[in-house]
Motif scaffolding. Structure first.
Motif, short mmCIF file in Angstrom:
data_model
loop_
_atom_site.label_atom_id
_atom_site.label_comp_id
_atom_site.label_asym_id
_atom_site.label_seq_id
_atom_site.Cartn_x
_atom_site.Cartn_y
_atom_site.Cartn_z
N ARG A 164 0.90 -1.19 -0.01
CA ARG A 164 -0.05 0.09 0.06
C ARG A 164 1.01 1.22 0.00
O ARG A 164 0.19 2.29 -0.32
N VAL A 165 1.95 1.19 0.22
CA VAL A 165 2.83 2.16 0.31
C VAL A 165 3.69 2.56 -0.88
O VAL A 165 3.88 3.42 -1.86
N VAL A 166 4.30 1.30 -1.34
CA VAL A 166 5.38 1.14 -2.59
C VAL A 166 4.60 0.42 -3.92
O VAL A 166 5.17 0.37 -4.76
N GLY A 167 3.61 -0.12 -3.66
CA GLY A 167 2.82 -0.99 -4.91
C GLY A 167 3.34 -2.53 -4.62
O GLY A 167 4.19 -2.80 -4.06
N LEU A 168 2.54 -3.18 -5.30
CA LEU A 168 2.72 -4.72 -5.02
C LEU A 168 4.04 -5.30 -5.73
O LEU A 168 4.70 -6.07 -5.15
N GLY A 169 4.69 -4.61 -6.87
CA GLY A 169 5.51 -5.20 -7.45
C GLY A 169 6.92 -4.88 -6.70
O GLY A 169 7.72 -5.66 -6.48
N HIS A 170 6.85 -3.65 -6.01
CA HIS A 170 8.36 -3.27 -5.29
C HIS A 170 8.10 -4.29 -3.77
O HIS A 170 9.01 -4.47 -3.40
N ALA A 171 6.85 -4.28 -3.30
CA ALA A 171 6.75 -4.97 -2.16
C ALA A 171 7.28 -6.32 -2.23
O ALA A 171 7.98 -6.99 -1.50
N THR A 172 6.79 -6.98 -3.26
CA THR A 172 7.27 -8.33 -3.52
C THR A 172 8.50 -8.84 -3.69
O THR A 172 9.28 -9.58 -2.98
N ARG A 173 9.24 -7.86 -4.37
CA ARG A 173 10.59 -7.86 -4.62
C ARG A 173 11.46 -7.71 -3.13
O ARG A 173 12.41 -8.38 -2.65
N LEU A 174 10.89 -6.72 -2.42
CA LEU A 174 11.78 -6.27 -1.01
C LEU A 174 11.54 -7.34 -0.04
O LEU A 174 12.35 -7.89 0.73
N LEU A 175 10.43 -8.05 0.06
CA LEU A 175 9.87 -8.93 0.91
C LEU A 175 10.42 -10.12 0.74
O LEU A 175 10.67 -11.18 1.40
N MET A 176 10.18 -10.54 -0.60
CA MET A 176 10.83 -11.87 -1.00
C MET A 176 12.28 -11.99 -0.97
O MET A 176 12.93 -12.87 -0.49
N LEU A 177 13.03 -11.01 -1.61
CA LEU A 177 14.66 -11.14 -1.66
C LEU A 177 15.16 -10.43 -0.30
O LEU A 177 16.49 -10.93 -0.06
N GLY A 178 14.69 -9.56 0.39
CA GLY A 178 15.26 -9.12 1.53
C GLY A 178 16.62 -8.11 1.03
O GLY A 178 17.49 -7.89 2.03
#
Length: 275
Positions: free
Chosen positions: A166-180
């Motif tokens: 909700r802050v950065v969008g699903l695409g960026h969130a997926t990358r940040l949360l999956m890859l760390g």
């Protein structure tokens, strides 16, 4: 102070946080600089309980969350939390994880704006605390890392999978949360994770300047705006518009709304009362 309080007095001393309240601005500092402000069980509990207490104080109109030393917060203490959780049973682990989530809920649901003042590392739980704040004011040294998958856990810790898209969008969130992976200040600003990027070493000052502006403003209007931003994240448009209408109708009966009209008519700055 809210008229609906229990018999217990406010906590006079917080052992695991440094707390200062001046003219409506609360400053809460994570103060374990030798450990990059790594969180302990006690620090989580203090944050949860402190935010609940401050929410009952009508004198608190803005809060700055800061970290002492070289960084904001490196996350949960590897020895004191990760090491300890290895010997816990499932029921105890669930209690612990619910507590960390309660901290994030407290940040989102408290009736005053929360500003994270960021420099250096904001990793793991530290990154989620910053994410939960209403504003993230950072200097160029700030860097975020949602490290949960790197320790073998879900990236959706403490509400991160709810808040980050909700802050950065699903695409960026997926990358940040999956890859760390680490996100440094320029990219964090580009994707919307930073609200304000300051000069080197100026994040605390800028955060307090913003807190002062908010504390001097229409506190009830800010509180209701924050509440609507959170409540309407999952509402259909029709329900959100109806909630907006009800909220505005109530605020239109308040002293601050009348004060604006009086100050405009008298050509003077408004004297906000938060009522």
């Amino acid at each position: 102070m809210s008229p609906f309080t229990g018999s217990a007095a406010p906590t006079p001393d917080w052992r695991h946080l440094r707390v200062e309240i001046t003219d409506g601005v609360a400053t809460v500092t994570l103060a374990r600089p030798d450990k990059l402000n790594a969180l302990t069980f006690e620090a989580y509990a203090d944050l949860r309980d402190l935010l609940a207490e401050l929410s009952r104080r009508r004198s608190v109109r803005a809060l700055v969350l800061a970290g002492e030393g070289r960084g904001f917060c490196s996350g949960g203490d590897v020895d004191e939390i990760i090491g300890a959780t290895l010997s816990m049973d499932t029921a105890t682990l669930l209690d612990f994880n619910r507590m960390t989530g309660q901290v994030v809920r407290a940040v989102r649901e408290c009736p005053f704006p929360v500003i994270a003042a960021l420099h250096g590392v904001a990793a793991g739980a530290g990154a989620v605390l910053a994410l939960a704040a209403d504003f993230r004011v950072a200097d160029p040294s700030a860097r975020f890392a949602f490290l949960f998958t790197r320790v073998g856990l879900s990236g959706g810790d403490m509400g991160a999978a709810y808040l980050l898209p909700r802050v950065v969008g699903l695409g960026h969130a997926t990358r940040l949360l999956m890859l760390g992976d680490t996100v440094r200040a320029p990219e964090a600003e580009r994707i919307g994770l930073i609200s304000e990027l300051t000069e080197e070493g100026r994040a605390d000052e800028a955060a307090h300047t913003l807190a002062r502006r908010l504390a001097d403003g229409p506190a009830l209007a800010y509180a209701q705006t924050k509440a609507l931003l959170t409540a309407e994240l999952d509402m259909p448009l029709a329900a959100a518009i109806e909630l907006d209408a009800s909220t505005q109708a109530l605020l239109m009966t308040g002293d601050d709304y009348a004060e604006f009209h009086a100050s405009f008519t008298e050509k003077r700055p408004p004297k906000w009362q938060g009522r």
